[in-house]
Design an enzyme around this catalytic site. Structure first.
Site, PDB file in Angstrom:
ATOM      1  N   ARG A 232       1.149  -1.157  -0.013  1.00 41.16           N
ATOM      2  CA  ARG A 232      -0.266   0.068  -0.165  1.00 41.16           C
ATOM      3  C   ARG A 232       0.947   1.248   0.031  1.00 41.16           C
ATOM      4  O   ARG A 232       1.708   1.188   0.589  1.00 41.16           O
ATOM      5  CB  ARG A 232      -1.027   0.106   1.293  1.00 41.16           C
ATOM      6  CG  ARG A 232      -2.344  -0.781   0.994  1.00 41.16           C
ATOM      7  CD  ARG A 232      -3.167  -0.331   0.272  1.00 41.16           C
ATOM      8  NE  ARG A 232      -4.433  -1.100   0.066  1.00 41.16           N
ATOM      9  CZ  ARG A 232      -4.477  -2.156  -0.547  1.00 41.16           C
ATOM     10  NH1 ARG A 232      -3.647  -2.483  -1.755  1.00 41.16           N
ATOM     11  NH2 ARG A 232      -5.589  -2.854  -0.691  1.00 41.16           N
ATOM     12  N   HIS A 280      -1.012   1.015  -9.550  1.00 39.33           N
ATOM     13  CA  HIS A 280      -1.464   0.038  -8.662  1.00 39.33           C
ATOM     14  C   HIS A 280      -2.309  -1.061  -9.298  1.00 39.33           C
ATOM     15  O   HIS A 280      -3.416  -1.281  -9.550  1.00 39.33           O
ATOM     16  CB  HIS A 280      -2.766   0.924  -7.804  1.00 39.33           C
ATOM     17  CG  HIS A 280      -3.139  -0.168  -6.484  1.00 39.33           C
ATOM     18  ND1 HIS A 280      -3.486   0.458  -5.281  1.00 39.33           N
ATOM     19  CD2 HIS A 280      -3.181  -1.502  -6.339  1.00 39.33           C
ATOM     20  CE1 HIS A 280      -3.651  -0.374  -4.614  1.00 39.33           C
ATOM     21  NE2 HIS A 280      -3.812  -1.460  -4.965  1.00 39.33           N
TER      22      HIS A 280
END
Ligand code: NDP
Ligand code: OXD
Length: 317
Positions: A232, A280
């Site tokens: 993350r 991502h």
């Protein structure tokens, strides 16, 4: 096609991902709604969510289970009004396979000097830098869970030495394992390529800072340590990564996740010559593979069987 039961409807609340395929797949088995009806909707028993609209879950008085459409659940736990029902996250071969591909690709690219060769090609330079074999390079995986464990296996098969760091003590064949605060420095000191596959929790937020990067092995065979973060973005401090790159503490970085997504066009990470950026995309949740697993879980749950892959809310992952 099976009859759709009147009760046990599924709420699908997905933002930041295309919801169509999720809707099509779930609708084959159940009645799916995109918004609860009225102030409170008692017909909805399950929710499949990714960055759900805030407040939507508290309107479901008969909600039994929440399914995260991804492996990470920080997007869900950030909801202050989250109902107290089990949260099931994604654990799936298909997702692990994608992550293994991404991690192997990035680790091999740093190991085989991809950034140097691309820069040389742009200038038509014919030069072979020293190339150590994989068994002289250590990859350290922060977060030795479902995805970190799968990545460790693949990296071992490629010949790398592999270290792993987890919250609790762990044994994984072929991997030198470390855990907890006390294990962090020896883990970093023995690592040339740091792979981050931690969940974002109140404890892990900002963990990849200058002091961590500074403890990576500097005299390894690659000529400096490298960072790969596919966990993350808020695990990392981007200003510290840039400082570490510019001060020679870090050689190169591959970043799939960012403090703010999408990455700001003004971020210097986009154009840094030793940073590789992906949006991502390391292991995107694929409804075609994941919805059948969710539906199997719902059926098993309705037969009275225990749910699998339930999130530990206290730990935050
Ligand atoms: P798991 O829950 O299976 O594994 C998490 C690992 O992190 C475990 O080894 C756990 O330790 C460790 N950990 C958690 N907290 C700490 C801590 N405070 N200190 C040290 N270690 C800690 O998760 P997954 O492997 O399934 O997924 C990991 C993350 O990957 C997800 O949370 C998500 O954020 C990210 N992800 C990113 C994707 C992308 O496309 N970029 C796609 C999918 C996931 P222990 O073993 O002791 O519990
Ligand atoms: C996930 C993700 O957590 O896609 O699954 O990031």
């Amino acid at each position: 096609m099976r009859e759709k039961p009147a009760a046990g409807r599924i709420l699908l609340s997905i933002t930041g991902m295309y919801p169509q395929r999720w809707y099509e797949m779930l609708s084959k088995a159940r009645s799916v709604v995109l918004e609860p009806e009225g102030e409170e909707d008692p017909t909805i028993e399950y929710a499949v969510v990714w960055k759900q609209k805030r407040g939507v879950l508290k309107r479901l008085p008969n909600l039994k289970v929440i399914f995260s459409a991804g492996a990470g659940v920080d997007h869900l736990l950030a909801d202050a009004e989250l109902p107290d029902v089990p949260i099931v996250r994604v654990v799936a071969e298909n997702l692990a396979q994608h992550m293994v591909e991404y991690i192997s690709w990035r680790v091999l690219d740093h190991h085989r000097q991809g950034i140097t060769y691309r820069a040389q090609q742009a200038q038509k330079i014919w030069h072979e830098p020293p190339q150590p074999p994989a068994n002289e390079v250590s990859v350290g995986i922060m977060g030795l869970g479902e995805l970190g464990g799968a990545a460790a296996k693949a990296l071992l098969a490629l010949g790398f030495k592999v270290n792993g760091w987890s919250r609790r003590e762990k044994r994984v064949e072929g991997v030198s394992t470390f855990h907890g605060r006390d294990g962090l420095t020896p883990f970093l000191n023995a690592t040339d390529i740091l792979v981050v596959l931690l969940p974002l929790t109140s404890v892990t937020e900002g963990v990849v800072d200058f002091s961590v990067l500074e403890r990576l092995r500097r005299d390894g065979r690659l000529g400096g340590p490298c960072l790969v973060n596919a966990g993350r973005g808020r695990l990392q401090k981007e200003a510290d990564i840039l400082r570490a790159l510019d001060e020679g503490v870090l050689k190169e970085a591959s970043l799939d996740v960012f403090e703010q997504e999408p990455l700001d066009p003004k971020s210097p990470l986009w154009t840094h010559p030793r940073v590789f950026v992906t949006p991502h995309a390391a292991a995107t949740s694929d409804a075609t593979h994941l919805v059948p697993l969710m539906l199997e879980q719902i059926e098993a749950f309705e037969r009275g069987e225990p749910l699998k892959n339930v999130v530990d809310r206290a730990a935050g992952y």
